[in-house]
Design an enzyme around this catalytic site. Structure first.
Site, PDB file in Angstrom:
ATOM      1  N   ASP A 248       2.790 -11.991  -5.641  1.00  0.00           N
ATOM      2  CA  ASP A 248       3.534 -11.899  -4.392  1.00  0.00           C
ATOM      3  C   ASP A 248       3.566 -13.309  -3.796  1.00  0.00           C
ATOM      4  O   ASP A 248       2.861 -14.218  -4.249  1.00  0.00           O
ATOM      5  CB  ASP A 248       2.894 -10.897  -3.440  1.00  0.00           C
ATOM      6  CG  ASP A 248       3.919 -10.261  -2.505  1.00  0.00           C
ATOM      7  OD1 ASP A 248       4.966 -10.884  -2.252  1.00  0.00           O
ATOM      8  OD2 ASP A 248       3.673  -9.141  -2.022  1.00  0.00           O
ATOM      9  N   GLU A 460       8.920  -1.939  12.636  1.00  0.00           N
ATOM     10  CA  GLU A 460       8.111  -1.626  11.453  1.00  0.00           C
ATOM     11  C   GLU A 460       8.651  -2.464  10.302  1.00  0.00           C
ATOM     12  O   GLU A 460       9.849  -2.519  10.058  1.00  0.00           O
ATOM     13  CB  GLU A 460       8.162  -0.134  11.111  1.00  0.00           C
ATOM     14  CG  GLU A 460       9.563   0.425  10.948  1.00  0.00           C
ATOM     15  CD  GLU A 460       9.575   1.896  10.549  1.00  0.00           C
ATOM     16  OE1 GLU A 460       8.502   2.466  10.275  1.00  0.00           O
ATOM     17  OE2 GLU A 460      10.671   2.466  10.514  1.00  0.00           O
TER      18      GLU A 460
END
Length: 723
Positions: A248, A460
């Protein structure tokens, strides 16, 4: 062919060609191929390539493309076939865009063919900000949708991949976002294998996914992008994964800055490389040169990584004659077509989930309306259409706009923002609740009210997302933010018996306890994509029947949730929760009626196996065309600590009014087996119940939806199926 050009010899395998190319490189050249922005090597005819590309629900960040519903919405379709078609459209557009970019030597970020999608993490906790990137809380549903999406992305050519998909984030990753750079997700072997790994296993073994991305966090003490257990023992050895692994973004620096498992940059990149992380999203891998000098990693290990990376590029046809690769013929005209927009609208309609329809308040009839009020912060909010990791659409249709298009000039549409999405006023200098008089005024003159509430990706999302209200990206709770609930109560009270429909947009569970007692019509729209307003209007006015099912549990209260940092599955999701849900996983209503009859239930047993074959007939007994999902769940009755029940089969069926179709679903031995505390897959002695219906078998689902049929299967002896 000359030795130095052996990698261009198409008679050789991709792996052999990649090896020949790697062998022709210097150590420095190899190292710079392991960065997400890999450097050109002019002397070898290797162009620059950027591995970082996004296509979670449409090609993202690279220009105009079709923006489908967010992944959690796609999951609500419960439609495997549709997910493959979505993947196919995305990859076609991705190829068309790539071909146009390379024509003009544009090799920038987001303009390649290695797409870091899908996200098959399990949405274990509704507070996780990135949950809407996933296919929900269930390992089986996530597996089935992930596999078909990957197949649509990578294509079915016998030689070349259309694009390369990537299963992420491996593994045991679902928040908290603000702690991900130093957090250790501690998990039992049982939960690891039963919940967190099945989707990745399916993506690798069934779909042949080309890439896997490691997670930021540690899992049981090991940083995921440098985990011998995850990358070596499980992914490479146990599952035989042959593709490449990427970190990542900037995750490798967390090894020494957050996880504190290494002391220097050289130690961090060496750990990742030695454990099988082939490419670094970021630039830390430049320290591999120093790591080689210090004896922390060998050039041979780096060469293996480079071979895997170039094998992927070879599979994509990047080093073959132009005319040899059929996908090179896809032009820019394949991007953002009229057909794709129409398909997107149809996809969006399949994701929209009807939770409540008391007294058949829906669908609305245009001929009975003179004025309709559309109220709420998400009524005209483009952000609430798309979620995160989004592309750029050529057209966005909000709910307000979709309703206006649907009714034309025959019905007047009055709009009010109603309230801010999360603040207590719309105007900074205004008083609290500064739109309430406008709301009351348009209610007075309207025949029906559509309330558009919920969340958007500013509330979110991923840690560091620009504009995220809660900074880390996670939600503090499952309540409607700001004064939304206050506005809803005022509207219901002031409407005095007029029709009120609540449309909720958001990517996660929102507590709607009061609304479920006081509003007759409730629709969950998730993040419905660029055509979402048209699709929601199609549902509101009955052009289409809703067919979405919840891929998540909507809990009755936040209090029942364990600590966010607790990765044990006890009391999480429908599989382990102890209380009744407000709206359960797998639930969703329709405008038409269905009758499901199990015609045959056949069981076949072997020494270490049991198989059940279900043959059922589904009939549309209503008056309009619709779709329904046959759902099969299995419960192990005699195993301590077993899940309540688990989805183990599904089939989406579309039926015209009066039509019947027969469905066959086969449950293999693995549908009955459970993982034990040692991570072994075991077929346990005892009784099992197989439930067949159109929703889950819990009492809340049955009270809201339909009854399920149940069948008993008995296993005489415990057998270990897989060690």
């Amino acid at each position: 062919m000359a030795q130095e050009k052996k990698w261009l010899d198409t008679s050789l395998s991709f792996e052999e060609r990649a090896q020949a190319l790697a062998d022709a490189m210097t150590l420095e050249e190899k190292v710079f191929q392991t960065l997400h922005r890999s450097a050109a090597i002019p002397r070898l005819g290797v162009p620059e390539y950027t591995w970082w590309n996004e296509a979670l629900h449409g090609v993202a960040r690279a220009g105009v493309a079709t923006v489908f519903p967010q992944a959690i919405g796609l999951a609500a379709s419960f439609d495997e076939d549709m997910l493959e078609k979505v993947g196919d459209v995305i990859s076609t557009e991705g190829r068309g865009m790539y071909n146009a970019h390379r024509k003009y030597e544009d090799r920038d970020i987001y303009k390649g063919l290695t797409f870091w999608s899908p996200n098959v993490n399990i949405f274990r906790d509704p507070r996780w900000g990135r949950g809407h990137e996933t296919y929900g809380e269930d390992p089986y549903l996530t597996s089935r949708l992930g596999v078909r999406f990957i197949e649509g992305m990578q294509g079915h050519d016998k030689k070349y991949m259309k694009v390369a998909a990537c299963a992420k984030h491996f593994a045991v990753h679902s928040g908290p976002e603000e702690m991900r750079h130093h957090f250790d997700a501690v998990v039992s072997k049982k939960d690891l294998w039963e919940t967190y790994l099945p989707a990745f296993k399916a993506c690798v073994l069934e779909a042949g996914v080309e890439a896997v991305m490691g997670a930021y966090n540690r899992t049981n003490g090991e940083p995921c992008c440098g985990s011998r257990t995850l990358l070596g023992d499980i992914l490479r050895k146990k599952w035989g994964f042959k593709g490449h692994v990427t970190s990542d973004c900037w995750a490798l620096k967390d090894f020494h800055e957050g996880h504190m498992v290494t002391n220097t940059e050289e130690e961090s990149v060496a750990l990742a490389m030695n454990e099988g992380c082939d490419t670094n999203c970021g630039n830390l891998n430049v320290h591999l040169l120093g790591a080689v000098e210090k004896g922390l990693v060998t050039e041979e290990t780096i060469t293996k990584a480079v071979v895997r990376l170039f094998t992927t590029r070879m599979k994509l046809g990047m080093f073959d004659p132009e005319e040899a690769v059929e996908y090179n013929k896809i032009g820019y005209e394949a991007v953002d077509t009229k057909e794709n927009k129409e398909f997107n609208r149809a996809v969006s309609a399949k994701t929209i989930t009807l939770l409540r329809n008391e007294n058949n308040i829906l669908p609305l009839k245009k001929e009975e309306l003179k004025t309709i009020a559309v109220i709420g912060p998400n009524a005209n909010n483009r952000k609430a259409l798309v979620g995160n990791y989004e592309g750029t659409a050529s057209e966005y249709v909000t709910i307000s706009e979709g309703i206006q298009r649907a009714v034309g000039n025959s019905v007047r549409v009055r709009f009010s923002e109603g309230c801010h999405l999360f603040k207590d006023r719309v105007s900074g200098l205004g008083n609290r609740n500064d739109r309430i008089s406008e709301v009351k005024g348009i209610i007075d003159e309207s025949d029906a009210i559509v309330l558009c509430m919920g969340l958007d990706p500013g509330l979110e999302g991923e840690e560091g997302d620009q504009g995220n209200e809660f900074a880390s990206g996670d939600k503090p709770n499952c309540k409607l933010p700001g004064i939304q609930e206050e506005l809803i109560k005022t509207v219901v009270e002031h409407a005095k018996g007029k029709k009120v429909i609540l449309v909720v947009l958001g990517g996660s569970a929102i507590n709607l306890s009061w609304e479920s007692e006081n509003i007759d019509g409730i629709i969950y729209g998730f993040y419905p994509g660029a055509q979402g307003g048209n699709a929601i209007a199609d549902i509101l006015f009955g052009k289409k029947s809703p067919e979405g099912k919840l891929p998540i549990t909507i809990y009755a209260t936040d209090e029942e949730l364990p600590e966010f940092t607790d990765y044990a599955m006890k009391n999480r999701t429908y599989r382990y929760m102890q209380n009744d849900a407000l709206y359960p996983f797998g639930f969703g209503l329709s405008y038409t009626d269905f009758k499901l009859t199990v015609d045959k239930f056949d069981v076949t047993k072997g020494a270490k196996s049991v198989k059940a074959k279900i043959t059922a007939s589904l009939t549309n007994t209503g008056k309009m065309k619709g779709a329904q999902t046959v759902q099969v769940y299995v419960k192990a009755n005699d195993v301590e600590g077993a899940p309540n029940f688990q989805m183990k089969g599904l089939k989406k069926v579309t039926l015209s009014a009066g039509q019947t179709k027969q469905v066959t679903i086969t449950l293999p031995t693995t549908a009955f087996a459970l993982y034990d505390d040692e991570g072994r897959l075991v077929l346990n002695k005892g009784d099992y119940t197989v439930f067949v219906g159109t929703n889950a078998p819990d009492k809340r689902s049955v009270s809201l939806g339909n009854k399920v049929e149940s069948f008993k299967v008995t296993v005489a002896e415990t057998k270990v199926i897989e060690k």
